[in-house]
Write a protein that holds these residues in place. Sequence first.
Motif, short mmCIF file in Angstrom:
data_model
loop_
_atom_site.label_atom_id
_atom_site.label_comp_id
_atom_site.label_asym_id
_atom_site.label_seq_id
_atom_site.Cartn_x
_atom_site.Cartn_y
_atom_site.Cartn_z
N ASP A 192 0.83 -1.20 0.00
CA ASP A 192 0.00 0.00 0.00
C ASP A 192 0.87 1.25 0.00
O ASP A 192 0.59 2.22 -0.72
CB ASP A 192 -0.93 0.01 1.21
CG ASP A 192 -2.07 -0.99 1.09
OD1 ASP A 192 -2.32 -1.49 -0.03
OD2 ASP A 192 -2.71 -1.28 2.13
N GLY A 200 2.49 1.63 -3.36
CA GLY A 200 1.50 2.12 -4.32
C GLY A 200 1.24 3.60 -4.15
O GLY A 200 1.12 4.34 -5.13
N ALA A 201 1.17 4.05 -2.90
CA ALA A 201 0.95 5.48 -2.64
C ALA A 201 2.14 6.30 -3.16
O ALA A 201 1.95 7.38 -3.74
CB ALA A 201 0.75 5.72 -1.15
N ASP A 230 1.87 6.46 -6.90
CA ASP A 230 0.83 7.41 -7.29
C ASP A 230 1.34 8.84 -7.17
O ASP A 230 1.12 9.67 -8.05
CB ASP A 230 -0.42 7.24 -6.42
CG ASP A 230 -1.23 6.00 -6.78
OD1 ASP A 230 -0.99 5.43 -7.86
OD2 ASP A 230 -2.10 5.62 -5.97
N SER A 231 2.02 9.12 -6.07
CA SER A 231 2.55 10.46 -5.85
C SER A 231 3.60 10.80 -6.91
O SER A 231 3.60 11.91 -7.46
CB SER A 231 3.17 10.55 -4.45
OG SER A 231 3.76 11.81 -4.25
N ALA A 241 3.85 9.53 -9.88
CA ALA A 241 3.17 9.68 -11.17
C ALA A 241 2.51 11.06 -11.26
O ALA A 241 2.55 11.71 -12.31
CB ALA A 241 2.14 8.57 -11.36
N LYS A 242 1.89 11.50 -10.18
CA LYS A 242 1.25 12.82 -10.17
C LYS A 242 2.31 13.92 -10.36
O LYS A 242 2.09 14.88 -11.10
CB LYS A 242 0.48 13.04 -8.88
CG LYS A 242 -0.81 12.27 -8.82
CD LYS A 242 -1.54 12.48 -7.50
CE LYS A 242 -2.78 11.62 -7.39
NZ LYS A 242 -3.44 11.74 -6.09
N ASN A 282 3.49 13.89 -13.91
CA ASN A 282 2.43 14.44 -14.75
C ASN A 282 2.41 15.96 -14.66
O ASN A 282 2.25 16.65 -15.67
CB ASN A 282 1.09 13.84 -14.30
CG ASN A 282 0.16 13.60 -15.45
OD1 ASN A 282 0.51 13.78 -16.59
ND2 ASN A 282 -1.05 13.18 -15.13
#
Length: 119
Positions: A50, A53-54, A57-58, A60-61, A64
């Motif tokens: 988890d 994954g967080a 995600d961070s 990737a953001k 981006n």
Amino acid sequence: MKMRLVAVAVTAVALLGGCQKKDDPSDAGPAERAGRKIDQATEQAGQKLDQAGAKLDSAAKDANQQLSDAAKETSQQLDKAADKASQTLNDATREAGRKLERAGEKMQTTADEREAKKN
């Protein structure tokens, strides 16, 4: 034969007694202790997944956002370059027009002078 059945029954009772769930962890049998360790390891692995994954995600953001910012900056630079090129082209067109106009005037003057010499 009866002795064998009794021995098998006693062994089965002993084995089943070892598999019973006990409330006191210190009284837990080896299978129960191993099961608890597996449960703990599974829970820890799940938490780590988890967290990973967080972090993904961070990341990737963030990536981006950086791409978006770079695209905006590039677009602004391209707009400025296009404006500058357009202005340069307009200036060159005006200058070419002036030179053509002067050349036309000279041609007209020369033609007038030739016409005057004929008369």
